[in-house]
Design an enzyme around this catalytic site. Structure first.
Site, PDB file in Angstrom:
ATOM      1  N   HIS A  78      13.019   2.958  -2.799  1.00 43.94           N
ATOM      2  CA  HIS A  78      12.355   2.403  -3.974  1.00 43.94           C
ATOM      3  C   HIS A  78      11.065   1.666  -3.620  1.00 43.94           C
ATOM      4  CE1 HIS A  78      14.804  -1.026  -2.612  1.00 43.94           C
ATOM      5  NE2 HIS A  78      14.029  -1.825  -3.321  1.00 43.94           N
ATOM      6  N   SER A 113      20.171  -9.604  -3.716  1.00 44.67           N
ATOM      7  CA  SER A 113      19.959  -8.379  -4.487  1.00 44.67           C
ATOM      8  C   SER A 113      21.286  -7.686  -4.773  1.00 44.67           C
ATOM      9  CB  SER A 113      19.023  -7.433  -3.725  1.00 44.67           C
ATOM     10  OG  SER A 113      18.922  -6.190  -4.377  1.00 44.67           O
ATOM     11  N   ASN A 116       5.254  -8.372   0.722  1.00 47.51           N
ATOM     12  CA  ASN A 116       5.473  -7.049   1.301  1.00 47.51           C
ATOM     13  C   ASN A 116       4.360  -6.066   0.966  1.00 47.51           C
ATOM     14  OD1 ASN A 116       8.718  -7.738   0.283  1.00 47.51           O
ATOM     15  ND2 ASN A 116       8.187  -7.581   2.439  1.00 47.51           N
ATOM     16  N   GLU A 171       6.761  -3.899   6.974  1.00 46.95           N
ATOM     17  CA  GLU A 171       7.114  -4.638   5.754  1.00 46.95           C
ATOM     18  C   GLU A 171       6.057  -5.673   5.366  1.00 46.95           C
ATOM     19  OE1 GLU A 171      10.342  -4.291   3.993  1.00 46.95           O
ATOM     20  OE2 GLU A 171      10.323  -2.403   5.082  1.00 46.95           O
ATOM     21  N   CYS A 187       8.181 -14.757  -1.093  1.00 46.97           N
ATOM     22  CA  CYS A 187       8.129 -13.314  -1.354  1.00 46.97           C
ATOM     23  C   CYS A 187       7.079 -12.981  -2.403  1.00 46.97           C
ATOM     24  CB  CYS A 187       9.482 -12.804  -1.842  1.00 46.97           C
ATOM     25  SG  CYS A 187      10.743 -12.676  -0.560  1.00 46.97           S
ATOM     26  N   HIS A 247      13.952 -10.126   6.245  1.00 50.75           N
ATOM     27  CA  HIS A 247      12.560 -10.354   6.657  1.00 50.75           C
ATOM     28  C   HIS A 247      12.472 -11.700   7.371  1.00 50.75           C
ATOM     29  CE1 HIS A 247      11.242  -7.662   3.089  1.00 50.75           C
ATOM     30  NE2 HIS A 247      11.132  -6.972   4.213  1.00 50.75           N
ATOM     31  N   LEU A 279      19.308  -2.678  -5.292  1.00 45.98           N
ATOM     32  CA  LEU A 279      18.834  -1.547  -4.496  1.00 45.98           C
ATOM     33  C   LEU A 279      18.711  -1.836  -3.006  1.00 45.98           C
ATOM     34  CD1 LEU A 279      15.962  -0.449  -6.912  1.00 45.98           C
ATOM     35  CD2 LEU A 279      18.169   0.679  -6.623  1.00 45.98           C
ATOM     36  N   SER A 280      18.719  -3.115  -2.633  1.00 44.72           N
ATOM     37  CA  SER A 280      18.280  -3.471  -1.283  1.00 44.72           C
ATOM     38  C   SER A 280      19.442  -3.825  -0.367  1.00 44.72           C
ATOM     39  CB  SER A 280      17.288  -4.635  -1.366  1.00 44.72           C
ATOM     40  OG  SER A 280      16.626  -4.798  -0.139  1.00 44.72           O
ATOM     41  N   ASN A 297      20.038  -7.208   1.683  1.00 46.56           N
ATOM     42  CA  ASN A 297      19.552  -8.357   0.917  1.00 46.56           C
ATOM     43  C   ASN A 297      20.718  -8.883   0.094  1.00 46.56           C
ATOM     44  OD1 ASN A 297      18.469 -10.003  -1.149  1.00 46.56           O
ATOM     45  ND2 ASN A 297      16.488  -8.967  -1.047  1.00 46.56           N
ATOM     46  N   ASP A 325      10.429 -14.001   6.733  1.00 45.69           N
ATOM     47  CA  ASP A 325      10.149 -15.090   5.802  1.00 45.69           C
ATOM     48  C   ASP A 325      11.398 -15.600   5.093  1.00 45.69           C
ATOM     49  OD1 ASP A 325      10.578 -13.177   3.824  1.00 45.69           O
ATOM     50  OD2 ASP A 325       8.549 -13.227   3.015  1.00 45.69           O
TER      51      ASP A 325
END
Length: 445
Positions: free
Chosen positions: A137, A28, A110, A174, A368, A250, A21-22, A25, A252
């Site tokens: 999402h 992902s 997050n 975020e 995360c 992100h 979905l991301s 990323n 991180d």
């Protein structure tokens, strides 16, 4: 008075799946539509939590979201019984359907931004849930996240809770994934560093052109105001747009900090030299800036292994330990770099590797999975103790997972009405185990 940093790890939800979905990323997207194992994912997370607790750290548990999100589907016009709503959405709008089944709330970095009482004007710990507006999402999470935070930190004498920022990308927030706090001791006043990807109200500033910059400068400033932070102890740093374009969605993913250490990649930030000088000046004590050169570890290798999406924790003896995914151990390049790091003169004395592959394949590493909360002993006593990891809770949650979680789950399985029933049954029992009360919409309706 004693002070601690407590890590609250997100418990992987019963609908853990790989929907890809991301956008932005890499992990992902590359594992989209693979078969997942919710049971293995939850147990991997629990093992990491228990291991940190056994290292002498205080470890907490953060409950997952309710998924599939039937209420979001009803808001979008799908009608009938829960089973009918699921069937309609699955057939008519598969992308939306997959989004409302996301298990991404496991990544509690997050969930919110947290400022400890030593930094705030009213001397309370402040929480602001992230609005996560960049991804549909994830934008479904803030209300329930706020409910869970208030149930865990339910004492207004010590804790202050703010609503999430406006649901608009001008204030895209975020959470702690773009926030790092530095301090000499967890109970002393620290310097809070906010990292942003773009300015929302000034299009002339640098910004990535392909992948989105999810965090805005304006959101960072708003959270700092809400938390009552001092300008003299706050630093705003812009993420390098070039690394966002390489999958660093992100901060991180490209940097991690703890106490007086910032461990970061050479390409992580814009205007690095000036910003680190500002951080050093405001910190007013010696800092350790550990820069990883591109010549030793490329951005691509750092993203692939999540060498920066690691936890940097301090043990009781003062030594710092990196909590890394096994992907770092399996990478010759990263493993060699860590060996060199441990041989050098820094506060980091050890690297411990953990198998969190179910999370890694969905785009999130050890960093995360946790929300960091610096608190003193009085504040810790006011935390919901049912959420603090110990031997009894570890055994009870493992039994809970064995009872309620499926061993395998494909994206097509998400349309099974029985999965919704299984998920709600599991979450209802979990709220009793963690003594959270009715934090989920299905419990309130």
């Amino acid at each position: 008075m004693k002070h601690f940093e407590v890590n609250f790890d997100g418990l992987v939800g019963p609908t853990h799946n790989y929907a890809g979905l991301s956008y932005g990323n890499v992990a992902s997207l590359s594992n989209a539509r693979s078969v997942s194992s919710p049971r293995s994912a939850a147990k991997q997370g629990l093992l990491k939590m228990k291991a940190l607790q056994e290292m002498g750290l205080i470890q907490g548990v953060f409950a997952p979201q309710e998924r599939p999100d039937i209420y979001a589907l009803r808001r979008l016009g799908f009608q009938g019984s829960d089973a009918e709503v699921l069937s309609q959405a699955f057939k008519q709008a598969p992308a939306i359907f997959q989004a409302v089944c996301s298990a991404s709330s496991m990544w509690t970095a997050n969930a919110a931004t947290v400022s400890p009482s030593a930094d705030t004007t009213d001397n309370r710990v402040h929480f602001t849930p992230a609005n996560l507006t960049n991804k549909f999402h994830r934008s479904l999470e803030p209300q329930t996240t706020g409910n869970i935070l208030r149930a865990m930190f339910n004492n207004s004498r010590y804790f202050a809770h703010h609503p999430h920022l406006p649901d608009n990308e001008h204030f895209g927030d975020e959470g702690a994934a773009n926030h790092t706090r530095f301090c000499t001791d967890y109970g002393h006043t620290g310097v809070e560093m906010f990292v942003y990807g773009r300015y929302a109200f000034d299009g002339s500033k640098p910004a990535p052109q392909t992948y989105p910059a999810r965090q805005t400068r304006e959101a960072c400033e708003a959270v700092a105001r809400l938390h009552g932070l001092s300008e003299s102890k706050t630093v705003y740093v812009q993420q390098n747009p070039a690394v966002i374009e390489q999958g660093v969605f992100h901060n991180d993913v490209i940097a991690v900090g703890n106490q007086n250490v910032l461990f970061y990649h050479e390409q992580a930030f814009l205007d690095t030299e000036r910003k680190l000088a500002e951080l050093q000046e405001k910190f007013a004590a010696p800092m350790h800036f550990i820069e990883v050169p591109t010549a030793k570890v490329s951005v691509a290798e750092a993203v692939k292994t999540y060498m920066f999406n690691t936890q940097l924790v301090t043990l009781a003896n003062g030594d710092m330990v990196i909590i890394a995914p096994t992907e770092c151990e399996e990478s010759t390049i990263v493993h060699q770099y860590f060996d060199e790091l441990l041989a050098s003169n820094t506060p980091i004395k050890e690297v411990r590797y953990f198998d969190v592959k179910q999370s890694m394949r969905n785009g999130g590493g050890p960093a995360c999975l946790r929300l960091r909360v610096a608190i003193n002993d009085q504040e810790l006593a006011a935390v919901n103790q049912a959420c603090i990891m110990n031997d009894t809770l570890f055994e009870r949650l493992n039994l809970w997972v064995d009872t309620h979680y499926r061993d395998e789950l494909s994206t097509d399985d998400l349309a099974d009405p029985q999965l919704l029933i299984e998920s709600r049954t599991a979450l209802d029992e979990l709220t009793q185990i963690l003594q959270l009360g009715s934090v989920y919409a299905f419990q309130r309706n």
